[in-house]
Design a protein around this motif. Sequence first.
Motif, PDB file in Angstrom:
ATOM      1  N   ASP A   1       0.830  -1.221   0.000  1.00 11.71           N
ATOM      2  CA  ASP A   1       0.000   0.000   0.000  1.00 11.71           C
ATOM      3  C   ASP A   1       0.861   1.267   0.000  1.00 11.71           C
ATOM      4  O   ASP A   1       0.339   2.375  -0.124  1.00 11.71           O
ATOM      5  N   GLN A   2       2.148   1.083   0.267  1.00 14.34           N
ATOM      6  CA  GLN A   2       3.109   2.188   0.354  1.00 14.34           C
ATOM      7  C   GLN A   2       2.793   3.147   1.487  1.00 14.34           C
ATOM      8  O   GLN A   2       3.170   4.329   1.447  1.00 14.34           O
ATOM      9  N   GLN A   3       2.104   2.682   2.488  1.00 15.55           N
ATOM     10  CA  GLN A   3       1.855   3.474   3.699  1.00 15.55           C
ATOM     11  C   GLN A   3       1.360   2.550   4.798  1.00 15.55           C
ATOM     12  O   GLN A   3       0.816   1.490   4.515  1.00 15.55           O
ATOM     13  N   GLY A   4       1.562   2.994   6.037  1.00  8.59           N
ATOM     14  CA  GLY A   4       1.049   2.225   7.176  1.00  8.59           C
ATOM     15  C   GLY A   4       2.086   2.156   8.281  1.00  8.59           C
ATOM     16  O   GLY A   4       3.240   2.556   8.107  1.00  8.59           O
ATOM     17  N   ILE A   5       1.632   1.667   9.421  1.00  7.53           N
ATOM     18  CA  ILE A   5       2.559   1.481  10.547  1.00  7.53           C
ATOM     19  C   ILE A   5       2.222   0.163  11.226  1.00  7.53           C
ATOM     20  O   ILE A   5       1.043  -0.189  11.357  1.00  7.53           O
ATOM     21  N   PHE A   6       3.263  -0.579  11.604  1.00  4.01           N
ATOM     22  CA  PHE A   6       3.093  -1.834  12.348  1.00  4.01           C
ATOM     23  C   PHE A   6       3.748  -1.660  13.712  1.00  4.01           C
ATOM     24  O   PHE A   6       4.878  -1.176  13.813  1.00  4.01           O
ATOM     25  N   ILE A   7       3.030  -2.066  14.734  1.00  4.29           N
ATOM     26  CA  ILE A   7       3.541  -1.904  16.100  1.00  4.29           C
ATOM     27  C   ILE A   7       3.466  -3.246  16.819  1.00  4.29           C
ATOM     28  O   ILE A   7       2.425  -3.913  16.774  1.00  4.29           O
ATOM     29  N   TYR A   8       4.554  -3.658  17.437  1.00  2.00           N
ATOM     30  CA  TYR A   8       4.503  -4.815  18.339  1.00  2.00           C
ATOM     31  C   TYR A   8       5.395  -4.480  19.527  1.00  2.00           C
ATOM     32  O   TYR A   8       6.605  -4.638  19.498  1.00  2.00           O
ATOM     33  N   VAL A   9       4.749  -3.930  20.553  1.00  2.00           N
ATOM     34  CA  VAL A   9       5.459  -3.469  21.737  1.00  2.00           C
ATOM     35  C   VAL A   9       4.954  -4.299  22.909  1.00  2.00           C
ATOM     36  O   VAL A   9       3.788  -4.688  22.945  1.00  2.00           O
ATOM     37  N   ASN A  10       5.829  -4.556  23.872  1.00  2.00           N
ATOM     38  CA  ASN A  10       5.413  -5.346  25.033  1.00  2.00           C
ATOM     39  C   ASN A  10       5.033  -4.429  26.195  1.00  2.00           C
ATOM     40  O   ASN A  10       5.424  -3.260  26.221  1.00  2.00           O
ATOM     41  N   SER A  11       4.299  -4.967  27.150  1.00  2.00           N
ATOM     42  CA  SER A  11       4.017  -4.195  28.363  1.00  2.00           C
ATOM     43  C   SER A  11       5.238  -4.327  29.271  1.00  2.00           C
ATOM     44  O   SER A  11       6.157  -5.093  28.974  1.00  2.00           O
ATOM     45  N   LYS A  12       5.218  -3.600  30.380  1.00  2.00           N
ATOM     46  CA  LYS A  12       6.395  -3.670  31.277  1.00  2.00           C
ATOM     47  C   LYS A  12       6.543  -5.082  31.859  1.00  2.00           C
ATOM     48  O   LYS A  12       7.632  -5.503  32.209  1.00  2.00           O
ATOM     49  N   LYS A  13       5.406  -5.820  31.926  1.00  2.00           N
ATOM     50  CA  LYS A  13       5.460  -7.168  32.515  1.00  2.00           C
ATOM     51  C   LYS A  13       5.948  -8.231  31.516  1.00  2.00           C
ATOM     52  O   LYS A  13       6.335  -9.301  31.889  1.00  2.00           O
ATOM     53  N   GLN A  14       5.836  -7.909  30.215  1.00  3.90           N
ATOM     54  CA  GLN A  14       6.152  -8.928  29.190  1.00  3.90           C
ATOM     55  C   GLN A  14       7.556  -8.766  28.628  1.00  3.90           C
ATOM     56  O   GLN A  14       8.061  -7.651  28.549  1.00  3.90           O
ATOM     57  N   GLU A  15       8.109  -9.888  28.161  1.00  8.54           N
ATOM     58  CA  GLU A  15       9.340  -9.852  27.370  1.00  8.54           C
ATOM     59  C   GLU A  15       8.944  -9.589  25.927  1.00  8.54           C
ATOM     60  O   GLU A  15       7.849  -9.986  25.516  1.00  8.54           O
ATOM     61  N   PRO A  16       9.813  -8.944  25.121  1.00  5.80           N
ATOM     62  CA  PRO A  16       9.475  -8.808  23.697  1.00  5.80           C
ATOM     63  C   PRO A  16       9.283 -10.177  23.053  1.00  5.80           C
ATOM     64  O   PRO A  16       9.857 -11.167  23.527  1.00  5.80           O
ATOM     65  N   LYS A  17       8.484 -10.268  22.008  1.00  3.41           N
ATOM     66  CA  LYS A  17       8.224 -11.562  21.367  1.00  3.41           C
ATOM     67  C   LYS A  17       8.988 -11.745  20.043  1.00  3.41           C
ATOM     68  O   LYS A  17       9.494 -12.819  19.750  1.00  3.41           O
ATOM     69  N   LEU A  18       9.009 -10.703  19.244  1.00  7.60           N
ATOM     70  CA  LEU A  18       9.500 -10.906  17.869  1.00  7.60           C
ATOM     71  C   LEU A  18      11.022 -11.045  17.844  1.00  7.60           C
ATOM     72  O   LEU A  18      11.732 -10.395  18.608  1.00  7.60           O
ATOM     73  N   ARG A  19      11.473 -11.905  16.960  1.00  5.26           N
ATOM     74  CA  ARG A  19      12.887 -12.231  16.915  1.00  5.26           C
ATOM     75  C   ARG A  19      13.669 -11.280  16.024  1.00  5.26           C
ATOM     76  O   ARG A  19      13.272 -11.004  14.896  1.00  5.26           O
ATOM     77  N   LEU A  20      14.792 -10.787  16.598  1.00  3.77           N
ATOM     78  CA  LEU A  20      15.586  -9.783  15.886  1.00  3.77           C
ATOM     79  C   LEU A  20      16.108 -10.316  14.554  1.00  3.77           C
ATOM     80  O   LEU A  20      15.906  -9.702  13.510  1.00  3.77           O
ATOM     81  N   ILE A  21      16.776 -11.476  14.599  1.00  4.91           N
ATOM     82  CA  ILE A  21      17.505 -11.930  13.405  1.00  4.91           C
ATOM     83  C   ILE A  21      16.580 -12.501  12.339  1.00  4.91           C
ATOM     84  O   ILE A  21      16.748 -12.231  11.152  1.00  4.91           O
ATOM     85  N   PHE A  22      15.587 -13.300  12.763  1.00  9.49           N
ATOM     86  CA  PHE A  22      14.751 -13.995  11.775  1.00  9.49           C
ATOM     87  C   PHE A  22      13.663 -13.103  11.208  1.00  9.49           C
ATOM     88  O   PHE A  22      13.245 -13.263  10.071  1.00  9.49           O
ATOM     89  N   GLU A  23      13.147 -12.194  12.056  1.00 14.02           N
ATOM     90  CA  GLU A  23      11.960 -11.437  11.643  1.00 14.02           C
ATOM     91  C   GLU A  23      12.267  -9.943  11.483  1.00 14.02           C
ATOM     92  O   GLU A  23      12.026  -9.369  10.421  1.00 14.02           O
ATOM     93  N   CYS A  24      12.759  -9.318  12.560  1.00 13.44           N
ATOM     94  CA  CYS A  24      12.807  -7.846  12.564  1.00 13.44           C
ATOM     95  C   CYS A  24      13.893  -7.266  11.661  1.00 13.44           C
ATOM     96  O   CYS A  24      13.638  -6.289  10.938  1.00 13.44           O
ATOM     97  N   LEU A  25      15.100  -7.845  11.687  1.00 15.06           N
ATOM     98  CA  LEU A  25      16.175  -7.254  10.877  1.00 15.06           C
ATOM     99  C   LEU A  25      15.879  -7.283   9.379  1.00 15.06           C
ATOM    100  O   LEU A  25      15.993  -6.247   8.708  1.00 15.06           O
ATOM    101  N   PRO A  26      15.502  -8.451   8.815  1.00 12.58           N
ATOM    102  CA  PRO A  26      15.251  -8.429   7.363  1.00 12.58           C
ATOM    103  C   PRO A  26      14.120  -7.478   6.967  1.00 12.58           C
ATOM    104  O   PRO A  26      14.229  -6.768   5.965  1.00 12.58           O
TER     105      PRO A  26
END
Length: 307
Positions: A228-253
Amino acid sequence: MTLDSQIFFDKIDFKLRTLLNDILGVVQEINLELRIRSDSFKEHESENRFGEKQLKIDLLTNEMIKQQLSRNGLVNTILSEEEDEIVEVGDRSCPYFVAYDPLDGSSLVKNNLPLGSIFAIWEGSSLIHKKGKDLLGAFYVIYGIKVTVVMAVRQLGVVQFVLENDNKTSFEVKGNLSIDSKNFSFGNMRACHGNRNLFRLLEHYVNEEKTLRYVGCLVVDCHKIISDQQGIFIYVNSKKQEPKLRLIFECLPLAFIIEELQGSAVDDQGKPILDIDIMDYYQRTSIILGSRNEVKRALQYLENEMG
Ligand code: FDP
């Protein structure tokens, strides 16, 4: 291939091009598996190292990619989301290290929703203390009505194409992301419960009458933004949670592709994903990515400047 994608491929260094073509070959086979082997959608009696239940198809696609990368004499090491450790598949003289998520969103396979594979190509035989800025290239595949590939190669930009059954590709031109967006994709919304600033950000989207677009498969949600050439994706954790998404496999590429398209990808502290030092192969992170101004605005809310 049509002329445009052929021109893009012709500019890629010969060895890297051979590797990319090899992976695209196995992607065609994975696509066939997804369409014909419904028995492989069943659960396997195993979990990956992140504690997620594995489906037969997770293991099968992982194995197919691993076998392909072990044969071509170009890859020294692989790192897969479905393997417990790095795997040395070639000797040290082979130039590349490939990290991949064989099937992102496999939990959606039973619902017949689109899903994808994500690949990142690095030089050398270790990623420790490297950063996303060292990536040579990254691409993802969407197994939807059509099999779509979006590929970024350092210094060459981004190309998008559809893989046809006969191994040919047809090219679709994609421009850069616009700086603002009308859509938002809000993963892990439950974190608003323990994160007041995140909740205010959500309220902001509601007040702005933005449109929610969320599938629940990271690569598909990001592809929606890119196409769509626009938009925002957010996946943030609460203070109680650990982050979920993986840096190397998902987020970096994905961050690499988004930044090549003039978008932005940061963690919840505003650190560019491509600047994060790799300390551990299974590191996780929060992520906010997409249209540049929208990412900046989201950070202002998270830093409580707009709350
Ligand atoms: P899934 O667990 O269904 O495999 O990292 C995997 C992933 O999906 C992403 O594709 C998706 O964006 C995210 O996790 C969904 O997480 P939630 O279950 O917390 O919504």
